[in-house]
Design an enzyme around this catalytic site. Structure first.
Site, PDB file in Angstrom:
ATOM      1  N   ASP A 185     -32.946  49.446 -12.000  1.00 34.39           N
ATOM      2  CA  ASP A 185     -31.937  48.757 -12.802  1.00 34.39           C
ATOM      3  C   ASP A 185     -30.816  49.736 -13.143  1.00 34.39           C
ATOM      4  OD1 ASP A 185     -31.458  46.096 -14.306  1.00 34.39           O
ATOM      5  OD2 ASP A 185     -30.895  47.643 -15.744  1.00 34.39           O
ATOM      6  N   THR A 186     -29.592  49.231 -13.137  1.00 38.33           N
ATOM      7  CA  THR A 186     -28.413  50.052 -13.432  1.00 38.33           C
ATOM      8  C   THR A 186     -27.572  49.389 -14.516  1.00 38.33           C
ATOM      9  OG1 THR A 186     -28.319  50.839 -11.133  1.00 38.33           O
ATOM     10  CG2 THR A 186     -26.311  51.074 -12.437  1.00 38.33           C
TER      11      THR A 186
END
Length: 195
Positions: free
Chosen positions: A77-78
């Site tokens: 996840d970013t």
């Protein structure tokens, strides 16, 4: 170079991101893609990598009961961390414009977490890169949104696209992390087989 881990596990990449999938191809890592719909909701008290760590592990959760001993699932996840809050993906053109206008003539951090889940354990690592944008004109922002439609990207931009070429003055940290995966950390983790 990653022969040990490749021999030991069938690698499942739980990401629909073409950029992340390309990284795995470029690293010569054989993988399959399997996705579950996960509602990306987190406690608003979480900050920075607490958010990405939580969401990355949340994406790995649906694999709890289906992983075999020889399978390794990788999730990630970013977020863009700006002025003490997380910028995720914009929901529409208006949000995209607002995000890019805020990032213009400013710096922010891109934080990516990667989770490595086997049948018996899950480990998560993260990386942070600081990005500096020049002052973007309204015309530049509109051109980018209209031509590149960055609605699938945290912070509403891709550094590897037109806006990155003309708008990013400098970065501090790893470039691939801003695209969506901190490749040196991913590679070292897999190479050292700390799973």
């Amino acid at each position: 170079m990653l022969k040990n881990i490749i021999d030991k596990y069938k690698i499942i990449l739980a990401s629909g991101s073409p950029r992340r999938q390309q990284f795995f191809k470029d690293l010569n890592i054989p993988f399959s893609v399997k996705l579950f719909d996960v509602e990306e909701i987190y406690d608003p008290n979480l900050k920075r990598e607490e958010i990405t760590n939580y969401l990355s592990e949340l994406k790995a959760k649906p694999f709890d009961t289906i992983l075999n001993e020889n399978e390794l699932v990788i999730t990630s996840d970013t977020i863009v961390w700006f002025q003490n809050k997380a910028l995720g993906k914009p929901n529409n053109r208006k949000e995209s414009f607002e995000m890019l206008s805020a990032l213009s003539n400013n710096s922010h951090e891109v934080i990516t977490s990667i989770s490595f889940k086997t049948k018996n354990s899950v480990k998560t690592i993260h990386d942070t890169t600081k990005v500096y944008f020049k002052k973007l004109s309204i015309e530049e922002i509109n051109f980018y949104i209209d031509n590149f439609k960055p609605f699938d990207k945290a912070g509403s931009y891709g550094i590897q696209e037109w806006i990155g070429y003309i708008g990013v003055e400098k970065i501090e940290g790893n470039y691939s992390n801003v695209i969506g995966l901190p490749i040196p950390k991913l590679y070292d983790f897999l190479k050292n087989e700390v799973i």
